[in-house]
Each structure stands twice: as structure tokens, then as C-alpha cells.
Write an enzyme that holds these catalytic residues in place. Structure first.
Site, mmCIF file in Angstrom:
data_model
loop_
_atom_site.group_PDB
_atom_site.id
_atom_site.type_symbol
_atom_site.label_atom_id
_atom_site.label_comp_id
_atom_site.label_asym_id
_atom_site.label_seq_id
_atom_site.Cartn_x
_atom_site.Cartn_y
_atom_site.Cartn_z
ATOM 1 N N ARG A 82 0.800 -1.218 0.000
ATOM 2 C CA ARG A 82 0.000 0.000 0.000
ATOM 3 C C ARG A 82 0.838 1.276 0.000
ATOM 4 N NH1 ARG A 82 -2.244 -3.995 3.066
ATOM 5 N NH2 ARG A 82 -4.432 -4.501 2.588
ATOM 6 N N HIS A 107 -0.857 -2.609 -4.627
ATOM 7 C CA HIS A 107 -0.319 -3.545 -5.622
ATOM 8 C C HIS A 107 -0.350 -2.981 -7.046
ATOM 9 C CE1 HIS A 107 0.115 -6.438 -2.544
ATOM 10 N NE2 HIS A 107 -1.080 -7.005 -2.593
ATOM 11 N N HIS A 181 3.298 -12.936 -5.066
ATOM 12 C CA HIS A 181 2.201 -13.006 -4.109
ATOM 13 C C HIS A 181 1.644 -14.425 -4.011
ATOM 14 C CE1 HIS A 181 -1.334 -11.689 -1.867
ATOM 15 N NE2 HIS A 181 -0.865 -10.452 -1.853
ATOM 16 N N ASP A 252 -1.664 -9.516 8.630
ATOM 17 C CA ASP A 252 -1.464 -8.833 7.351
ATOM 18 C C ASP A 252 -0.491 -7.690 7.624
ATOM 19 O OD1 ASP A 252 -1.576 -8.008 4.747
ATOM 20 O OD2 ASP A 252 -3.629 -7.254 4.817
ATOM 21 N N GLU A 317 5.557 -12.404 1.550
ATOM 22 C CA GLU A 317 5.863 -11.525 0.430
ATOM 23 C C GLU A 317 7.081 -10.651 0.735
ATOM 24 O OE1 GLU A 317 2.175 -9.310 -0.494
ATOM 25 O OE2 GLU A 317 1.275 -10.712 0.934
#
Length: 352
Positions: A82, A107, A181, A252, A317
Site C-alpha cells: 500500500r 499492488h 504473491h 497482514d 511476500e
């Protein structure tokens, strides 16, 4: 020893034309790469009994990667993760990007690198490796980003390791942050939360309610984010006493990987007790985003028609820290002309 192979295979149609995939094989390992999104569509690894199994989530047809986006195995870019408010400033000029994740840019936007058809520039194999290189040109102003960016993604399959080597150059100052990803499920049973994770990270980045880092670098000690010793991912993922797990609907978050960015160093170990598969991840990027598939809701059928739900796959990631272009105290994501940006990811497998 079996001879490694790299071959083009038919993989349905895209935009009314035949679509190919590139299949790499090396002994018991195989990987299938799609030019659409420079995507890791499958990765087959044997378990402790020698039985092969696909350890990544995805779709059985290429069209679904475009029409039902869920980031399964794609290359995310120009900027993975982001950027706050969809804007950043570079050399005194503000650039505005699409806001496709609440108030933020995610992304690369709705038409990011995952939706692009990359050119296949090399398919080859030698005595111990099979490889494919894909290339993409992103023109100046594409998605709001400055500079013409020329990116490549090289997948190389060894007898026990898959390496992804991302590189990029630009003709003007810009920002770049590419990552893969992939959603991993080492057991292939949809029980990824039962798999044990170790992270070489003493700190992580807390986020605000829009999942943008607050700027704090918080020690993991004494928190649900401490994976310095192996923990089943599901052990603490629903601990509502931790506000960060509430904000993220689980994990996350970006972890600050120990060691010097730019050097290939151990970042994570993922182990599935049931199958015996172990994946060791080494990276050059400064951070590693742990995402536990929190928003998989069973609404989209994946491979073999299976409905993927929360916790069916785990993303690890490697990347720059989220919102780095707006955080001068974070490692820089800037790329200038006459420089090469590079990120290497190594996934090594064994069954000890």
C-alpha cells in the site's frame, strides 16, 4: 539424475487466442509459470513419502487470473502493498495513483503488473537448472508512476529450490517494489493455519485502521507476532486482545527481517507437520509481509473447483516496507536512472 527441462505448454486461451505456460522440471520439483502477470501457477513438491503435491493456490485456467483477481502467485507492481492516500512526492513533485483499497493504493492498482501480459525472453535449461525470463515495459505515467520502467522476472528451478530474480531499470527517477504473491499450502489440504512458521524478525510494523504503517517499529517479544521460534500460524491468529490482529482481520503485517537489506539472508521457515514438507525462504528485500489469507471467503472456486477460505494459504511476500515513498525513515524504494533495482527470493524445500 533427471535432466532439467523448460518447455512451453498449452494453457487455454486468453483474449480469444491460445495461451501458453512455461513448465520447469528438475527431478521431483516442477513449476508452471504464466506470462500473464509473470505468475507462479503451480509448484509441485514431494512429501516425506515422495508423493508430489501442488503447494500453491491458484486457478486451473489463465482467464480467471484476469477476471477473478485474488493475487494468486502473481507478480505485484509497480509498487506491491500500500501507498497511503494514493500519492507520494518525488523530487518536489507530487504523483497521484489510483486508490483501489479504501483510501490507499494497493499492488499497482486495478491494472497493475499482475494483469499485464509479460514477454517471454528466455526458456532454457542446463545440467542442473531450468529457467524462464519474462520482461515487461511500463511506460512513463503508467498508473500515475513516473519514468519508463523495464522489469524482468527470472524463475530458476534447481533440484530443491525455486529462485525468483526481479530486476528493473528506469529512464527517470521513480519508485519500484515488485514481489511474488504466492499463497502457500504445504500440505495441500486447506489447513495452512496448522503449519508452523519461523520468522527471522525481531520487530514488525503496526498499522492504522487502513493498514498503513504508523511509523512505529514494534518489538515482537511478548506479542502474537513473535515467530522467532516455530509457532503454528493459527495458534494466535484469532487473539482479539491484540488490536493489530483486529485491524488486519488476522496477520497482514510487514516484518523487519534481521540482517542487511540487499544481501540474501534467511527470512522464514514454513513447516507442515502432516506432509513433512519444509520451505526455507531467503530474501534480499528489507521486509516480509505475512498475510494469512484473511479475505478468502469461499466465493471463488480455485484449482479443481475448490472454494478457498480464510487460512487456506499463507503469503510470505518479500518487499519494501509499505508506504516507503512517504516515509523517509524507511528503507528507500527510489530508483534512479543508471541504477538497477533487484530483489531475489529463494524458496528451498526439503523433508527432514
Amino acid at each position: 539424475m533427471p535432466t532439467p527441462t523448460a518447455t512451453r505448454i498449452a494453457f487455454g486461451t486468453l483474449d480469444g487466442a491460445p495461451a501458453d505456460a512455461i513448465e520447469l522440471t528438475n527431478g521431483a520439483l516442477s513449476a508452471r509459470i504464466l506470462p500473464l502477470g509473470a505468475t507462479l501457477q503451480s509448484l509441485t513438491v514431494p512429501d516425506r513419502d515422495g508423493t508430489p503435491g501442488d503447494v500453491v493456490l491458484g486457478y486451473d485456467d489463465v482467464q480467471s487470473y484476469r477476471t477473478r483477481p485474488a493475487w494468486f502467485g502473481v507478480t505485484a507492481g509497480r509498487y506491491a502493498n500500500r501507498i497511503a492516500g494514493g500519492r507520494f512526492t518525488l523530487d518536489g513533485r507530487e504523483y497521484r495513483l489510483e486508490t483501489n483499497n479504501g483510501p490507499n493504493h494497493l499492488h499497482g492498482g486495478e491494472d497493475g503488473f499482475d494483469k499485464r501480459l509479460w514477454d517471454v525472453t528466455d526458456v532454457s535449461a542446463d545440467a542442473d537448472r531450468a529457467r524462464v525470463t519474462l520482461a515487461l515495459v511500463s511506460p512513463d505515467g503508467d498508473g500515475g508512476y513516473p519514468g519508463t520502467l523495464r522489469a524482468t522476472a527470472t524463475y530458476t528451478l534447481g533440484p530443491d529450490v525455486l529462485t525468483i530474480d526481479y530486476r528493473a531499470v528506469s529512464d527517470a527517477p521513480t519508485i519500484v517494489n515488485l514481489t511474488n504473491h504466492a499463497f502457500f499450502d504445504l500440505g495441500g489440504r486447506g489447513d495452512a493455519l496448522a503449519q508452523e512458521l519461523t520468522l527471522n524478525a525481531a520487530a514488525f510494523l503496526p498499522v492504522d485502521v487502513t493498514s498503513i504503517p504508523t511509523g512505529e517499529r514494534r518489538a515482537v517479544a511478548g506479542t502474537a507476532f513473535d515467530f522467532r521460534r516455530p509457532h503454528a500460524i493459527g495458534d494466535r491468529v484469532r487473539d482479539g486482545r491484540d488490536p493489530q490482529l483486529v485491524i488486519g482481520h488476522g496477520y497482514d503485517h510487514n516484518f523487519i527481517v534481521d540482517g542487511a537489506p540487499g544481501t540474501l539472508r534467511p527470512a522464514a521457515v514454513l513447516r507442515d507437520p502432516a506432509s513433512g514438507r519444509v520451505m526455507r525462504v531467503a530474501i534480499t528485500a528489507p521486509g516480509l509481509q505475512l498475510y494469512a489469507g484473511n479475505f478468502l471467503d469461499g466465493s471463488q472456486p480455485g484449482k479443481d473447483g475448490r472454494l478457498y477460505r480464510q487460512g487456506d494459504g499463507i503469503c510470505l511476500e518479500p518487499q519494501a516496507f509499505p508506504d516507503s515513498p512517504n516515509r523517509p525513515d524507511f528503507p528507500s524504494a527510489r530508483l534512479d536512472p543508471n541504477q538497477m533495482w533487484r530483489s531475489v527470493i529463494e524458496y528451498r524445500f526439503d523433508v527432514p
